[in-house]
Design an enzyme around this catalytic site. Structure first.
Site, PDB file in Angstrom:
ATOM      1  N   GLU A   1       0.907  -1.109   0.028  1.00 26.20           N
ATOM      2  CA  GLU A   1      -0.038   0.167   0.013  1.00 26.20           C
ATOM      3  C   GLU A   1       1.101   1.245   0.083  1.00 26.20           C
ATOM      4  OE1 GLU A   1      -3.183   2.372   2.835  1.00 26.20           O
ATOM      5  OE2 GLU A   1      -3.123   0.154   2.736  1.00 26.20           O
TER       6      GLU A   1
ATOM      7  N   LYS B   1      -1.212  -1.598  -4.143  1.00 27.56           N
ATOM      8  CA  LYS B   1      -2.583  -0.938  -3.525  1.00 27.56           C
ATOM      9  C   LYS B   1      -2.160   0.567  -3.524  1.00 27.56           C
ATOM     10  CE  LYS B   1      -5.657  -0.936   0.325  1.00 27.56           C
ATOM     11  NZ  LYS B   1      -5.704  -0.790   1.658  1.00 27.56           N
TER      12      LYS B   1
END
Length: 631
Positions: free
Chosen positions: A480, A522
């Site tokens: 992420e 992500k």
């Protein structure tokens, strides 16, 4: 045998069916006496250098020990390991025989080494003068000579080995060295076909392997780096973790690694086979015994199968036009959200809310995976099955958040992610618990001079380390990378920062040999800041996000997940749809939303049991909107 084509099965056959590799070990044999002291009787004192000392005469008069283990150390460890692998090995000048798989010594070693295990760690008592290692002409022609770390390397010994190898050109040399070497040790290292170094591998290929060592044959020499956390041989790498630190010290475990690697390489095994077997042997051996070739073969097969499944899990997460539900907020964050919606924040309401989300009917129709905290994954659904089993049984892949927080960089308000230090052990446990992917979050702030060079570099190094460890542990890494939504920056500034961050991430991933096809990114959508005067439209966000992703992301990445990053539900869905309209993309694109899905649910639920079904219907409706946006 071909080193490149051989696999674990052939290695076992090579060891057991007579394809022996004769290895001559040079080194000293010691008698290691391990003592666990009675803690009530210990009286350690620290000197001015901070070293702990104990007045102990080993006669039991003043101090007592409750456990004693005596084993042969030094070169005897390498001999024992190689013998358990089925390889014909001997120690130069020693007279031994084997009975029921055990080594019997005809001569008692002259040196004793006492190893005291206590609360403060381990203290060593070693002979004041080390016994010189003498050369004796071997009776046959060994395929390998292994210079063990217990060897006292003299100039005469180096000359004797050099002269012998001139008349035995087929014999190869393996040398196990510590980082600081004598001049004689440096000469021996230059001669080695495989060099075992107790140090971290160099960051850049042009760095010296060992201080002041010039490699004599750079095109043929293999270098195996052994650090307290890693075993690296060429492109092959394994992270290892010593569990029984009170009785398995580096004196034994490093030799276990060296002998196992050499044993596998000597019968034609690949570097990947060698470091995997070495890791398994190091982690599971005891002072009394190491693992056999047959047992290592069995364990290595299971590890290989586990790692092969990583790519399949990554494809499964991204194959369907489904999203990921991010429900990995910490207890503190969830408490704050409940309070913001006027809901009493208690252990009971948090439990009810998580159950509301994760037991939503038809959840599998819209999500392929759910991200949880480790604690939530093991929590029971209605006091029966835990959430990992509950979701897995319904065809939903369960992931885990593994970072443990953020800390500020020195003299900056930028942050770096925490959690890497004990990650290897935690990932192994998460896999056993049933998690199949893991998420690591790196946060970047935008201002006139942020993110800075140091913030990007430190975070991407951690990201790459995380991804590599995940794949070794059999888990899909979900990285992420979040450029914070807060701020008054323009979309042009967001384009610049997001592109730079992603480019740095992929560069570092490739340096660490992360398999990008088994890796999912992500990332934030490219927007203007939340407080920006001129707000970017969904069309502008879609064009910018698609352009950055196509420019920065390699074609063979497993997939892209777009996060909401603080956007409200409607805006996040609009921007997601606009991005996907700027396809096609060379990799699957989906969404992994947290607050953009959860805020509408909380607004309807309000902590009232009568509203649960309506709240779950709202979750399904928002999931469906986002699934339609990516089609």
């Amino acid at each position: 045998m071909s080193r490149r084509k051989i696999n674990g099965y052939h290695l076992e056959r090579a060891c057991y069916n007579g394809s022996m590799s004769k290895i001559l070990i040079i080194g000293n044999v010691l008698k290691d006496v391990y003592l666990k002291l009675d803690q009530r009787q210990n009286d350690f004192e620290a000197d001015e250098n901070g070293i702990s000392w104990l007045d102990l005469c080993f006669n039991g008069a003043s101090h007592h020990f409750f456990h004693r283990t005596s084993v042969y150390g030094g070169a005897a460890v390498s001999l024992s390991i190689l013998s358990r692998l089925g390889i014909d090995a001997r120690i130069l000048g020693s007279r031994t025989e084997f009975k029921d798989g055990e080594i019997l010594w005809q001569d008692e070693p002259g040196d004793y080494r006492y190893i005291l295990c206590h609360d403060g760690g381990i203290t060593y008592f070693v002979p004041s003068s080390r016994k010189m290692t003498d050369w004796e002409m071997p009776s046959g022609t060994p395929e390998w000579i292994l210079v063990d770390r217990s060897t006292v390397i003299s100039a005469r010994l180096v000359d004797e080995i050099k002269n012998f190898m001139k008349f035995s050109p087929t014999t190869k040399l393996a040398v196990h060295v510590e980082k600081r070497l004598s001049p004689a040790g440096q000469k021996l290292a230059e001669m080695a076909d495989i060099l075992f170094v107790e140090s971290e591998p160099p960051v850049h290929s042009e760095e010296k392997i060992v201080d002041k060592i010039e490699i004599d044959k750079p095109n043929t020499q293999l270098v195996c780096h052994i650090s307290p956390r890693k075993i690296t041989l060429g492109d092959a790498e394994e992270s290892w973790q010593l569990s029984c630190t009170d009785m398995m010290t580096h004196l034994t475990v490093y030799s276990t690694i060296v002998a196992t690697v050499l044993g596998v390489i000597s019968v034609g095994g690949t570097a990947a086979d060698a470091v995997l077997w070495a890791r398994l042997n190091a982690e599971r051996s005891t002072l009394e015994s190491s693992l056999s070739a047959r047992k290592l073969q069995e364990l290595a097969k299971k590890e290989t199968e586990k790692r092969t499944s990583v790519k399949l899990v990554a494809k499964s997460l991204m194959a369907l036009k489904h999203g990921i539900l991010a429900a990995d907020e910490s207890e503190q964050t969830l408490t704050e959200r409940l309070i913001n919606f006027g809901i009493p924040a208690t252990a009971k309401t948090r439990q009810v809310y998580r159950e509301l989300l994760l037991t939503t009917p038809e959840l599998r129709d819209y999500v392929s995976g759910v991200i949880l905290t480790p604690e939530t994954g093991l929590a029971k659904v209605d006091r029966r099955e835990n959430y990992i089993g509950f979701l897995t049984g319904r065809g939903i892949i369960v992931g885990v958040k593994v970072e443990t927080g953020q800390k500020k960089l020195d003299n900056s308000n930028e942050t770096v992610t925490l959690g890497i230090d004990d990650l290897v052990g935690r990932l192994k446990q998460y896999y056993e618990d049933g998690f199949r992917f893991a998420k690591w979050r790196a946060v970047f702030k935008i201002s006139s001079n942020q993110p800075g060079y140091m913030a990007i570099q430190k975070n991407v190094e951690l990201v790459a380390a995380f991804a590599r460890e995940c794949q070794l542990a059999g888990l899909v890494p979900v990285i992420e990378s979040q450029v914070e939504y807060a701020g008054d920056y323009t979309i042009e500034r967001s384009i610049e920062v997001t592109d730079r961050v992603l480019m740095n991430i992929f560069e570092k991933l490739e340096q660490r040999r992360v398999d990008l096809a088994s890796c999912i990114i992500k990332t934030n959508m490219v927007t203007s800041g939340k407080e920006a005067v001129a707000k970017a439209t969904p069309k502008e966000v879609g064009m910018a996000t698609a352009a950055v992703l196509k420019h920065a992301t390699p074609k063979y990445v497993g997939g892209i997940l777009l996060l909401s990053g603080g956007q409200d539900a409607k805006t996040a869905t609009q921007n997601l749809a606009a991005t996907c309209q700027n396809g096609p993309f060379p990799w699957p694109v989906s969404f992994a939303f947290g607050r953009a899905l959860q805020d509408p649910v909380m607004a309807i639920w309000k902590g009232d049991a009568d509203n649960i079904k309506a709240a779950q219907a709202a979750l399904r409706r928002h999931l469906q909107d986002n699934v339609e946006a990516i089609k």
